[in-house]
Design a protein around this motif. Sequence first.
Motif, short mmCIF file in Angstrom:
data_model
loop_
_atom_site.label_atom_id
_atom_site.label_comp_id
_atom_site.label_asym_id
_atom_site.label_seq_id
_atom_site.Cartn_x
_atom_site.Cartn_y
_atom_site.Cartn_z
N SER A 118 2.51 47.98 31.35
CA SER A 118 1.57 49.06 30.76
C SER A 118 2.27 50.09 30.70
N MET A 119 3.48 50.29 31.01
CA MET A 119 4.44 51.50 30.64
C MET A 119 5.41 51.32 29.45
N GLY A 120 5.12 50.04 29.10
CA GLY A 120 5.91 49.63 27.73
C GLY A 120 6.95 48.66 28.06
N ASN A 121 7.77 48.59 27.02
CA ASN A 121 8.63 47.38 27.25
C ASN A 121 10.14 48.31 27.51
N MET A 122 10.41 48.03 28.74
CA MET A 122 11.54 48.99 29.25
C MET A 122 12.85 48.00 29.75
N THR A 123 13.81 48.19 29.24
CA THR A 123 15.05 47.33 29.48
C THR A 123 15.80 48.44 30.76
N THR A 124 16.06 47.42 31.89
CA THR A 124 17.05 47.94 32.98
C THR A 124 18.41 47.37 33.12
N ASP A 125 19.12 48.22 32.93
CA ASP A 125 20.72 47.88 32.92
C ASP A 125 21.44 48.13 34.20
N VAL A 126 22.01 47.13 34.87
CA VAL A 126 22.67 47.55 36.18
C VAL A 126 23.95 47.19 35.93
N ASN A 127 25.28 48.29 35.95
CA ASN A 127 26.43 48.11 35.97
C ASN A 127 27.05 48.46 37.51
N HIS A 128 27.75 47.62 37.71
CA HIS A 128 28.48 47.61 39.22
C HIS A 128 29.86 47.00 39.04
N LYS A 129 30.61 48.18 39.71
CA LYS A 129 31.98 47.72 39.93
C LYS A 129 32.46 48.18 41.46
N PHE A 130 33.41 47.27 42.13
CA PHE A 130 34.00 47.96 43.36
C PHE A 130 35.53 47.52 43.24
N LYS A 131 36.23 48.25 43.98
CA LYS A 131 37.76 48.07 44.10
C LYS A 131 37.84 48.51 45.62
N ILE A 132 38.77 47.61 46.20
CA ILE A 132 39.13 47.46 47.59
C ILE A 132 40.76 47.43 47.52
N LYS A 133 41.34 48.53 48.37
CA LYS A 133 42.62 48.34 48.61
C LYS A 133 43.00 48.23 50.00
N SER A 134 43.56 47.29 50.82
CA SER A 134 43.71 47.22 52.18
C SER A 134 45.07 47.02 52.40
N SER A 135 45.67 47.63 53.54
CA SER A 135 46.99 47.37 54.04
C SER A 135 46.77 47.42 55.48
N LEU A 136 47.52 46.30 55.99
CA LEU A 136 47.57 46.27 57.36
C LEU A 136 49.28 46.07 57.68
N ASP A 137 49.85 46.95 58.37
CA ASP A 137 51.27 47.06 58.78
C ASP A 137 51.30 46.73 60.24
N ILE A 138 52.03 45.59 60.66
CA ILE A 138 52.21 45.36 61.99
C ILE A 138 53.60 45.78 62.40
N GLN A 139 54.19 46.34 63.23
CA GLN A 139 55.71 46.24 63.57
C GLN A 139 55.77 46.54 64.79
N ASN A 140 57.12 46.73 65.16
CA ASN A 140 57.51 46.70 66.72
C ASN A 140 56.95 45.66 67.46
#
Length: 613
Positions: free
Chosen positions: A450-472
């Motif tokens: 009843s609010m009208g004809n509405m379009t919902t647009d969902v745009n998602h992105k993610f980026k992960i940079k992970s580093s694990l350094d084990i020495q000694n």
Amino acid sequence: MQNPGPMSLLLSVLLFFFCEASSSLLSLPDYYLLHNQSFSTEPQEYLDPTLPPLLPPTGAPSCSVHVLQHEFANTYGSPPASTSFIPPEACPPPWFHVVLDLSISCFGDQYDRIAAVWIAGAEVLRTSTAEPTDSGIFWRVRKDVTNYASLLRNADGVEISMMLENIVNDIYTGIYKANLSLEFYPDSDDVISLGRSKRGRNALEIRPYDPFMSGSKLGKVFEGEKKKLLPALEDPADLIIPVCRKNSSNGYWFRIYNQSDEHFARINIPRNTFRAVLEVFVSFHSNDEFWYSNPPDVYIKDNNLTSQRGNGAFREVFATIDGRFVGTVLPFPVIFTGGINPLFWAPVVAIGAFDLPSYNLDITPFLELLLDGKNHSIGLGVNDGISFWLIDANLHLWLDSDSQVVSAKLTRYEAPPVSVVRANKFLHLNGTFKTDAERKAHFSGWVNSSMGNMTTDVNHKFKIKSSLDIQNNGNYKAVHLKAKAKTEVKTKNNQEVILSRVSHKLKYPLAIVTLTLPEMKNTYKSMTNLSHTLYEEATVFMLEKLINSKIITDKQEASGWMQVEEHSVLLGSAATKQKYQYSNNNKCYTRNVRAKDGVVLDDTATDACEIDL
Ligand SMILES: *[C@@H]1O[C@H](CO)[C@@H](O)[C@H](O)[C@H]1NC(C)=O
Ligand SMILES: *[C@@H]1O[C@H](CO)[C@@H](O)[C@H](O)[C@H]1NC(C)=O
Ligand SMILES: *[C@@H]1O[C@H](CO)[C@@H](O)[C@H](O)[C@H]1NC(C)=O
Ligand SMILES: *[C@@H]1O[C@H](CO)[C@@H](O)[C@H](O)[C@H]1NC(C)=O
Ligand SMILES: *[C@@H]1O[C@H](CO)[C@@H](O)[C@H](O)[C@H]1NC(C)=O
Ligand SMILES: *[C@@H]1O[C@H](CO)[C@@H](O)[C@H](O)[C@H]1NC(C)=O
Ligand SMILES: *[C@@H]1O[C@H](CO)[C@@H](O)[C@H](O)[C@H]1NC(C)=O
Ligand SMILES: *[C@@H]1O[C@H](CO)[C@@H](O)[C@H](O)[C@H]1NC(C)=O
Ligand SMILES: *[C@@H]1O[C@H](CO)[C@@H](O)[C@H](O)[C@H]1NC(C)=O
Ligand SMILES: *[C@@H]1O[C@H](CO)[C@@H](O)[C@H](O)[C@H]1NC(C)=O
């Protein structure tokens, strides 16, 4: 967190004494127990310094209902404590504002434990406990639960339950004593603002608006029929459907043990739903408690390590509808109070430890799949997850009061698989492990109501940079995680006019550097520096006018050492500082806390806006 699987309690207690400490990889982030510890002679208050709690002018809410009082002793494997709640006669619904208030006290020796509060099976708080001391500790969690008000209105009563799985014996003596109350504020006058927002850090909160700040403004921007959209974006949902385990004998949460262990809930939604948001609660335990520091399996295997904390350092939580991927969540790495160095978290706990963030997925573009009046299945799982995760969700639904049935269609579905690039280099125990992960998803769909004809647009992105350094030879370990996510939700009308645009950005940089020096048999000294931030930014545009903007930067830095025998901390010293900054439409709140060796050195708050991002 020492949190054994359901069937292996005895076995893992034995393993914990005889195996784990013999692992040659000493500097893995781990969980510890404060033994016979006292930082003061009096019971001490623990805290997560964020916004101060609400203060009504009278000093009390209009109604405060003591809902539950329970001592969580040997509760492992027991059903949650529960009670039936009936709205107070003196404060009938609707309520302007509802606050949950949880007080917990404990003394003795005890691991941190995970806990949750549900209303009619819908989770409203995921929390964890602080590790007690001999003189005792206590804390209080206050959370705005206005978004869940629809669950509380039932005059016939609704079940409120709390689960906290604890083990008490000769070694672990701490019993967590809890009181749970709900406070009701029928009018806005009941709550004063202290010159800033009254809402606490509801980190990744469902309402991008602060109703106290923007309510009147919004009304002016929106006129005529479009005004109907406003409550949809601003008001709590009309209906909340729990997406959880139906058999609550072991808690309402789904226990997820591996990547293929996706769990499902059957749901049936009203046919006049025009907006839907899935709010996901997650916590990670046991082999995945420190997932962001897990090396790949090949490293563990080639070095003959006993550790089962593997599968690399990338995790994502995903949701499906009838088997179709509809969204993903990057979990914020909450550190429990026994984690890494428990002295860091006394008496200031890690970010989110008392109120773990929940995550919202706007699934409005997918309403076509759900509006046929039939049952559908919502699934939750963890990509790359290992044992174990506790996950459930709430489906928040907004209903069109002026129609019985609305129609909807999914018009755009782009969800390429997550891209994960790993680079592993190691020679015996020394190695460097890098993981880069990226995901993009774009969904659109219209809903004719009843609010009208509405379009919902969902745009998602993610980026992960992970580093694990084990020495000694395994005695030095550096974890660096950079996670960034951005979600934009746009609502357009039939004339392609963008009515609203909500943008939400998250960043979670984390760095943990630990150096371990083996001492006598089973005893070692561990030195750690840690830096951790939760950054959240939400902006709301209505008809391309900026009407709300909110930024939270919550940063902790900790540094210290401890001497450890098996999992017990014998000695140590540590300092933690935290800076919490909140700004909402140029109103600000900044809190600085410094603690050292279990004592708060200073704790200051100001309303001044500092530009410090
Ligand atoms: C803690 O104190 C108890 C009794 O006072 C003692 O038996 C136990 O060995 C102590 N534990 C540690 C780790 O110091
Ligand atoms: C719980 O409430 C009771 C009764 O008001 C009080 O005696 C007790 O100290 C409270 N416990 C905690 C942990 O707040
Ligand atoms: C619920 O699960 C428990 C074990 O987790 C089981 O013993 C019980 O029979 C189940 N109840 C129902 C109604 O399925
Ligand atoms: C994943 O976990 C489930 C539940 O514990 C188990 O039934 C299944 O065999 C596991 N799958 C793999 C591949 O380990
Ligand atoms: C692991 O064990 C295997 C078989 O016992 C052995 O050949 C290998 O050298 C060991 N690797 C290391 C790094 O100790
Ligand atoms: C739909 O689910 C409800 C409970 O969730 C169940 O009672 C009902 O039988 C289901 N209907 C169908 C057609 O599967
Ligand atoms: C769109 O919704 C309105 C209001 O519910 C209704 O009157 C109209 O018939 C719908 N249009 C279509 C094509 O279904
Ligand atoms: C709603 O709008 C879309 C285009 O924006 C159109 O394709 C669709 O047919 C409309 N739906 C109704 C029910 O009018
Ligand atoms: C690992 O690195 C340390 C220095 O960090 C070095 O002394 C040791 O020889 C290295 N081990 C191997 C197997 O290369
Ligand atoms: C922690 O930081 C201090 C000061 O920058 C530095 O001296 C120390 O070596 C660091 N410790 C570790 C384990 O990186």
